[in-house]
Design an enzyme around this catalytic site. Structure first.
Site, PDB file in Angstrom:
ATOM      1  CG  HIS A  92       0.866  14.251  70.197  1.00  0.00           C
ATOM      2  ND1 HIS A  92       0.286  13.644  71.266  1.00  0.00           N
ATOM      3  CD2 HIS A  92       2.198  14.215  70.376  1.00  0.00           C
ATOM      4  CE1 HIS A  92       1.304  12.948  72.031  1.00  0.00           C
ATOM      5  NE2 HIS A  92       2.460  13.369  71.636  1.00  0.00           N
ATOM      6  CG  ASP A 137       4.081  11.642  74.723  1.00  0.00           C
ATOM      7  OD1 ASP A 137       4.388  10.245  74.348  1.00  0.00           O
ATOM      8  OD2 ASP A 137       3.947  12.398  73.661  1.00  0.00           O
ATOM      9  CD  GLU A 151       2.511  11.040  68.439  1.00  0.00           C
ATOM     10  OE1 GLU A 151       3.661  11.018  68.295  1.00  0.00           O
ATOM     11  OE2 GLU A 151       2.039  10.836  69.479  1.00  0.00           O
ATOM     12  CD  GLU A 152       1.448   8.980  72.312  1.00  0.00           C
ATOM     13  OE1 GLU A 152       1.695   9.883  73.052  1.00  0.00           O
ATOM     14  OE2 GLU A 152       1.916   8.319  71.510  1.00  0.00           O
ATOM     15  CG  ASP A 190       5.772  14.510  70.638  1.00  0.00           C
ATOM     16  OD1 ASP A 190       5.400  13.409  69.948  1.00  0.00           O
ATOM     17  OD2 ASP A 190       5.322  14.342  71.962  1.00  0.00           O
ATOM     18  CG  HIS A 242       3.487   5.995  75.627  1.00  0.00           C
ATOM     19  ND1 HIS A 242       4.266   5.436  74.413  1.00  0.00           N
ATOM     20  CD2 HIS A 242       3.499   7.398  75.231  1.00  0.00           C
ATOM     21  CE1 HIS A 242       4.270   6.382  73.621  1.00  0.00           C
ATOM     22  NE2 HIS A 242       3.875   7.669  73.959  1.00  0.00           N
TER      23      HIS A 242
END
Ligand code: IPO
Ligand code: ZN
Length: 417
Positions: free
Chosen positions: A226, A246, A280-281, A308, A385
């Site tokens: 992603h 990520d 995606e998140e 991922d 994140h």
């Protein structure tokens, strides 16, 4: 984004429950989602009025010997604003992947979770491939041609972008940047095309590169990751979300696999597609839309590989194959690819939970999928994140991500021939 909300999200489970409660007043879009049991119980604790309208028991594989456990999957209606906090809380407090899938409607949500259950119950259908490994003469030189320095460059350039959130201008530019980079690699190849898949309800497009199969063009081998990133607590235009691990790492592993594959001049029998999914998140939204499109068009998919997070070596082994919401027969094939082409590496397995990444969008629609990951669940990058998900916090190296580039090119060439 209110200051109160940001503060609440950085604290413990209680606080994140509080944050969930606090955000109820700020009504974002109302969405239908499906989520695993862990996430559902946490959501209910904060939002007692939320009741699942459908729930199904899904048998999930544990380890490689076929043992299974049960996971309950729920369909609920939520306020879009609650999702980032929910995902973070599940992740931080339940050490499970705060996975949820956003659905277009209650009907499609219900259908999807029923399919997940059917999918998990039906015996493995081997789609068009015998999982033979016999392309050594082609694959060995490609694996040897993988350069860590080029993987590092891609992670560096993508993570330098302010953020790659699915609704920001930076997120839109990131998609265009990857499309241009992949098109440059394909220059001069009439059998290779790059397109961007538009998503009506948000601006960031997914990117799809297609190498047309020479003999079985209607059969597709898909490798994806992603392109979006997120800052937990809420992401706005100026948020800093580098997402180096990520998932700039997955896109970088794919880009290097693509480079050595195209540089070899090889023309595969089946069609090979490299995909960089948007959004995606926020509920696997890009990959869900593309997999739904393939299903609606009855496209044949021989196999799907998801990358991922490939660059943070937190575990004792090199590659971890996740066994839930993936295909046992194809996972076994991937493990044998590693043993054949990367004998110096160690491989193990783990479980991640519902909707852990984009492979679930394909697996839940009946397509064979595998998810080789950087570490076991408890030792993956602790920086995801956050604005600290930087290349420096992955040790300023790409040797780990390069292992997944080598596995990806072996998967593509062996499965496409
Ligand atoms: C993720 C993936 C696998 C595991 I194990 C743990 C965490 C991160 C994934 N859910 C994500 O946020 N991708 O963007
Ligand atoms: Zn993520």
């Amino acid at each position: 984004m209110t200051r109160l909300k940001r503060a609440a999200w950085r604290c413990t489970a209680a606080a994140s429950l509080l944050a969930l409660g606090a955000s109820a007043s700020l009504a974002g879009e109302r969405l239908w989602i499906s989520l695993g049991d862990d996430a559902y119980r946490l959501l209910r604790a904060a939002q007692p009025q939320v009741v699942s309208v459908t729930e199904v028991e899904v048998p999930v594989r544990v380890g490689r010997l076929g043992a299974t456990a049960q996971e309950r999957v729920h369909v609920v209606r939520v306020d879009e604003d609650w999702l980032p906090a929910l995902s973070d809380a599940v992740h931080r407090d339940l050490h499970r992947c705060g996975g949820f899938i956003v659905h277009d409607s209650l009907g499609s949500a219900r259908e999807a979770v029923q399919q997940v259950r059917q999918r998990a119950l039906q015996p493995e259908a081997v789609a068009g491939s015998t999982y033979l490994i016999n392309q050594q003469a082609l694959v060995q030189p490609m694996v040897a041609a993988v350069q860590d320095s080029l993987v590092l460059q891609t992670i560096d350039s993508l993570s330098a972008i302010q953020n790659r959130y699915y609704t920001t201008s930076h997120g839109v530019n990131a998609s265009n940047t990857i499309a241009a980079q992949w098109a440059a690699l394909a220059a001069g190849r009439s059998d290779v095309s790059v397109s961007q898949f538009s998503h009506p309800s948000w601006p960031q497009k997914s990117v799809i590169l297609t190498i047309q199969g020479a003999e079985k063009p209607k059969q597709h081998v898909i490798l994806g990751g992603h392109l979006d990133s997120i800052l937990s607590g809420g992401t706005t235009e100026n948020s800093r979300a580098p997402g180096a691990d990520d998932d700039a790492s997955g896109i970088a592993s794919l880009t290097e696999a693509l480079r050595v594959l195209l540089a070899s001049g090889h023309r595969p029998k089946r069609t090979i597609q490299f995909m960089a999914y948007a959004a995606e998140e926020v509920g696997l939204r890009g990959s869900s839309a593309i997999a739904a499109d393939y299903l609606a068009k009855s496209r044949k998919v021989t196999g799907v590989l998801q990358l991922d997070m490939t660059n943070y070596k937190g575990g004792t082994k090199d590659i971890y194959l996740y066994t839930d919401y993936t295909s046992a027969a194809q996972n076994d094939f991937v493990a044998r690819l590693a043993a054949t082409y990367l004998p110096e590496l160690t491989v193990s397995t783990d479980r991640c939970g519902y909707a852990c990444s984009d492979h679930a969008s394909w697996f839940n629609r009946g397509y064979p999928a595998s998810f080789p990951f950087e570490s076991d669940f408890n030792h993956h990058s602790p920086f995801i994140h956050t604005s600290n998900d930087t290349l420096a916090n992955s040790g300023n190296q790409a040797a780990h991500a390069a292992k997944f580039a080598k596995l990806a090119v072996a998967f593509a060439v062996e499965l496409a021939n």
